[in-house]
Design a protein around this motif. Structure first.
Motif, PDB file in Angstrom:
ATOM      1  N   ASP A  21       0.805  -1.209   0.000  1.00  0.00           N
ATOM      2  CA  ASP A  21       0.000   0.000   0.000  1.00  0.00           C
ATOM      3  C   ASP A  21       0.840   1.262   0.000  1.00  0.00           C
ATOM      4  N   THR A  22       2.139   1.128   0.255  1.00  0.00           N
ATOM      5  CA  THR A  22       3.004   2.298   0.194  1.00  0.00           C
ATOM      6  C   THR A  22       3.054   2.875  -1.212  1.00  0.00           C
ATOM      7  N   THR A  23       3.006   1.999  -2.230  1.00  0.00           N
ATOM      8  CA  THR A  23       3.131   2.472  -3.616  1.00  0.00           C
ATOM      9  C   THR A  23       2.000   2.016  -4.537  1.00  0.00           C
ATOM     10  N   ILE A  24       1.070   1.208  -4.041  1.00  0.00           N
ATOM     11  CA  ILE A  24       0.029   0.687  -4.931  1.00  0.00           C
ATOM     12  C   ILE A  24      -0.801   1.821  -5.538  1.00  0.00           C
ATOM     13  N   VAL A  25      -0.907   2.931  -4.787  1.00  0.00           N
ATOM     14  CA  VAL A  25      -1.709   4.045  -5.279  1.00  0.00           C
ATOM     15  C   VAL A  25      -0.979   4.852  -6.354  1.00  0.00           C
ATOM     16  N   ASN A  26       0.360   4.722  -6.442  1.00  0.00           N
ATOM     17  CA  ASN A  26       1.110   5.561  -7.383  1.00  0.00           C
ATOM     18  C   ASN A  26       0.650   5.395  -8.821  1.00  0.00           C
ATOM     19  N   VAL A  27       0.369   4.155  -9.202  1.00  0.00           N
ATOM     20  CA  VAL A  27      -0.022   3.908 -10.584  1.00  0.00           C
ATOM     21  C   VAL A  27      -1.393   4.494 -10.894  1.00  0.00           C
ATOM     22  N   TRP A  45      -0.133  14.486  -1.502  1.00  0.00           N
ATOM     23  CA  TRP A  45      -0.743  14.176  -0.218  1.00  0.00           C
ATOM     24  C   TRP A  45      -1.444  12.817  -0.226  1.00  0.00           C
ATOM     25  N   VAL A  46      -1.978  12.396  -1.378  1.00  0.00           N
ATOM     26  CA  VAL A  46      -2.533  11.048  -1.465  1.00  0.00           C
ATOM     27  C   VAL A  46      -1.456  10.012  -1.153  1.00  0.00           C
ATOM     28  N   VAL A  47      -0.249  10.255  -1.649  1.00  0.00           N
ATOM     29  CA  VAL A  47       0.880   9.371  -1.359  1.00  0.00           C
ATOM     30  C   VAL A  47       1.393   9.595   0.055  1.00  0.00           C
ATOM     31  N   ASP A  48       1.585  10.851   0.435  1.00  0.00           N
ATOM     32  CA  ASP A  48       2.289  11.162   1.678  1.00  0.00           C
ATOM     33  C   ASP A  48       1.425  11.100   2.922  1.00  0.00           C
ATOM     34  N   ALA A  49       0.107  11.206   2.797  1.00  0.00           N
ATOM     35  CA  ALA A  49      -0.735  11.093   3.994  1.00  0.00           C
ATOM     36  C   ALA A  49      -0.527   9.731   4.652  1.00  0.00           C
ATOM     37  N   TYR A  50      -0.442   8.694   3.839  1.00  0.00           N
ATOM     38  CA  TYR A  50      -0.172   7.339   4.345  1.00  0.00           C
ATOM     39  C   TYR A  50       1.207   7.277   4.982  1.00  0.00           C
ATOM     40  N   ASN A  51       2.210   7.721   4.238  1.00  0.00           N
ATOM     41  CA  ASN A  51       3.581   7.639   4.745  1.00  0.00           C
ATOM     42  C   ASN A  51       3.796   8.537   5.957  1.00  0.00           C
ATOM     43  N   LEU A  52       3.190   9.720   5.949  1.00  0.00           N
ATOM     44  CA  LEU A  52       3.362  10.666   7.043  1.00  0.00           C
ATOM     45  C   LEU A  52       2.809  10.114   8.355  1.00  0.00           C
ATOM     46  N   VAL A 103      -5.545   7.285   7.924  1.00  0.00           N
ATOM     47  CA  VAL A 103      -5.915   6.258   8.902  1.00  0.00           C
ATOM     48  C   VAL A 103      -5.241   4.923   8.566  1.00  0.00           C
ATOM     49  N   MET A 104      -5.129   4.608   7.289  1.00  0.00           N
ATOM     50  CA  MET A 104      -4.406   3.397   6.894  1.00  0.00           C
ATOM     51  C   MET A 104      -2.960   3.462   7.367  1.00  0.00           C
ATOM     52  N   GLY A 105      -2.370   4.660   7.328  1.00  0.00           N
ATOM     53  CA  GLY A 105      -1.004   4.819   7.804  1.00  0.00           C
ATOM     54  C   GLY A 105      -0.872   4.513   9.285  1.00  0.00           C
ATOM     55  N   VAL A 106      -1.866   4.934  10.080  1.00  0.00           N
ATOM     56  CA  VAL A 106      -1.839   4.625  11.512  1.00  0.00           C
ATOM     57  C   VAL A 106      -1.922   3.120  11.735  1.00  0.00           C
ATOM     58  N   GLY A 399      12.419   8.173   5.248  1.00  0.00           N
ATOM     59  CA  GLY A 399      13.177   8.265   4.003  1.00  0.00           C
ATOM     60  C   GLY A 399      12.270   8.229   2.789  1.00  0.00           C
ATOM     61  N   GLY A 400      11.308   7.287   2.786  1.00  0.00           N
ATOM     62  CA  GLY A 400      10.390   7.189   1.656  1.00  0.00           C
ATOM     63  C   GLY A 400       9.508   8.408   1.507  1.00  0.00           C
ATOM     64  N   THR A 401       8.994   8.905   2.630  1.00  0.00           N
ATOM     65  CA  THR A 401       8.145  10.093   2.587  1.00  0.00           C
ATOM     66  C   THR A 401       8.929  11.306   2.111  1.00  0.00           C
TER      67      THR A 401
END
Length: 522
Positions: A21-27, A45-52, A103-106, A399-401
């Motif tokens: 799920d860290t990158t599945i949304v990228n595509v 933010w769609v990418v970083d909200a999870y990572n953040l 919330v998925m990130g939490v 690092g990823g974020t």
């Protein structure tokens, strides 16, 4: 011993789900531009909200798992992750989707440190631990690269919502396996909760990433950005002071005086900085500039996933034989070489060349992250494995974020400035503003101009957008390559080749009065 393969499989599946799920949304980013009308800032933010939220919560979650039980934290996290993923598929606006990703990130923060800490409490001998961490690194690293492949297939077969719906049953299956096979463990003499430390750790990571993401919109040299960085520094100082003075710290900051721990943590952060930033850009390159569909884009990232997996296992075992320093430095050097090579990429570059470049990237990634993770966990006492693995997870997530934030910000700033210079005159203010939001939007403007009988103007807009994209893409890759090269120098200078006697003794001691590396509690 008979249950160890089942324990390993259960933990690896849980780690696979959250790292996918860290990158599945990228595509799906180009699809979100078209269907939800997201801007470049919203895409980040769609990418970083999870990572953040993942990075900001993981230290607290790891510490809590040591105190209250790692298996229970893992199961609770899988539940939060699965339900939030389901909610993400039901959203219909960028804001709602960003909230669901947060919330998925939490939930992921509750899961990830528990997988590694349980693993190191089950596999205690160094060679056995190195193999298990190698497999864990292979799964987690490959999952980040496999995310766009899985996401691409789901987008081809269904729509963007399916990439969220699909993660719910995966989390459920992982939860059932963990409940059935994984033993629980915790620190048998866990002290009281360090609430102030939890709050400070989350605030300093969150503010740092937020400041970097928003800097291009407000200028890197603006007062707002400077205040953000200054407040982050104050929070870091406050956290360190608090943890040094309290009798029950959530994190023993003295661990960072150990060069093996600190240099390995920095190496993990650098490797994920480089990988995540590249995937953020290359998915847009493949879809917008090469014209590949979502599934085709994902499949073309397979060389990265394959060689991350292979080199993670090989790298962790090589580190035991020839030393962590040499393996990690070689991996970061390979990543730096990849970024130097990829700066030659253009719209006409053949896929064979790109695939060869990604082999170099994947190999370097695996040789860096898995051996460095083994070094980190070799320093941390088993009783503190939860917070120890949380430090490892924080470094990779931070690092990823930061990779997406910094590389994405560098790219977006340079894309916009170059596009302003290259766009033809005669475009309306609305069209010009639309073209600046993203390269996908600019190419969409060109397509609409062509359909309305303005082929020459359409070609000029298309060429301007492509040139602006490659300007930002090239410089962003130079930045990533420079960071990887500095990391290689750092690893050679600071990272010890082998653990010393005190490291091995510390990691072998679960805690005072603890009877075994894995303490069962039901």
């Amino acid at each position: 011993m008979k249950r160890k393969p089942l324990i390993l499989m259960s933990l690896l599946l849980a780690a696979l789900a959250i790292n996918l799920d860290t990158t599945i949304v990228n595509v799906a980013l180009p699809t979100l531009v078209r269907q939800l009308h997201t801007s470049d800032s919203q895409l980040q933010w769609v990418v970083d909200a999870y990572n953040l939220l993942f990075a900001g919560s993981v230290l607290a979650a790891g510490s809590l798992s040591d105190r209250f039980g790692r298996k229970g934290m893992l199961l609770a996290g899988l539940s939060v992750f699965g339900l939030a993923s389901l909610a993400g598929g039901l959203t219909d606006s960028p804001g709602q989707l960003i909230a669901a990703r947060a919330v998925m990130g939490v939930g992921s923060a509750m899961v990830f440190p528990a997988t590694l800490s349980l693993l190191t409490n089950v596999f205690t001998e160094r060679r056995e631990r190195a193999l298990a961490i190698g497999l864990w690194g292979a799964v987690t690293g490959a999952a980040i690269a496999l995310g766009p492949i899985v996401g691409g297939w789901l987008l081809e077969a269904f729509d963007w919502r399916s990439i969220f719906f699909a993660m719910t049953p995966v989390a459920a299956v992982a939860g059932m396996l963990v409940a059935r096979y994984v033993p629980t463990s915790r620190d048998p003499r866990a002290p009281r909760i360090d609430g102030v430390g939890f709050a400070l750790s989350s605030a300093m990571v969150g503010l740092l990433v937020y400041t970097i993401i928003e800097a291009p919109s407000h200028r890197w040299t603006s007062t707002r950005t400077s205040i953000g960085f200054a407040l982050t520094a104050l929070l870091v100082a406050g956290f360190v002071t608090r943890e040094q003075r309290t009798d029950h710290p959530m994190l023993d900051v003295g661990l960072f005086r150990n060069l093996r721990f600190t240099a390995a943590s920095a190496s993990v952060a650098i490797s994920f900085f480089a990988l995540s930033g590249f995937i953020f850009l290359v998915t847009q390159y493949f879809q917008f500039l090469k014209g590949y569909g979502p599934l085709s884009t994902g499949v073309r990232l397979l060389p990265v996933a394959t060689f991350v997996a292979i080199s993670s296992i090989v790298g962790a075992r090589l580190a035991v034989r020839v030393g962590t320093k040499l393996v990690v430095a070689s991996g970061l050097t390979s990543m730096a070489a990849f970024y130097l090579w990829v700066t030659t990429t253009s719209a006409t570059t053949g896929y064979g060349t790109i695939a060869a470049q990604m082999v170099v990237l994947g190999t370097g990634m695996g040789l860096t992250s898995a051996p460095a993770t083994e070094a980190i966990m070799g320093v941390v006492p088993k009783a503190k494995a939860g917070v120890g693995s949380a430090v490892n997870d924080t470094t990779r997530l931070l690092g990823g974020t930061l990779g997406v934030a910094v590389i994405g910000s560098v790219y977006a700033s340079l894309y916009a400035s170059r596009l302003t210079k290259l766009l033809p005159s005669g475009l309306s203010a609305t069209v010009t503003q639309t073209a600046h939001t993203s390269v996908g939007a600019a190419l969409g403007v060109a397509g609409r101009l062509a359909q309305t009988g303005n082929p020459r103007l359409a070609a000029a807009v298309h060429d301007a957008a492509a040139a602006a994209f490659f300007h930002g893409f090239t410089v962003a890759n130079y930045v990533a390559g420079g960071v990887a090269a500095l990391g290689a120098v750092m690893a050679l200078a600071l990272l010890p080749a082998y653990p010393n006697a005190s490291d091995e003794q510390a990691s072998a001691e679960p805690a005072i009065g603890s009877p075994a590396p894995v303490a069962a509690h039901g």
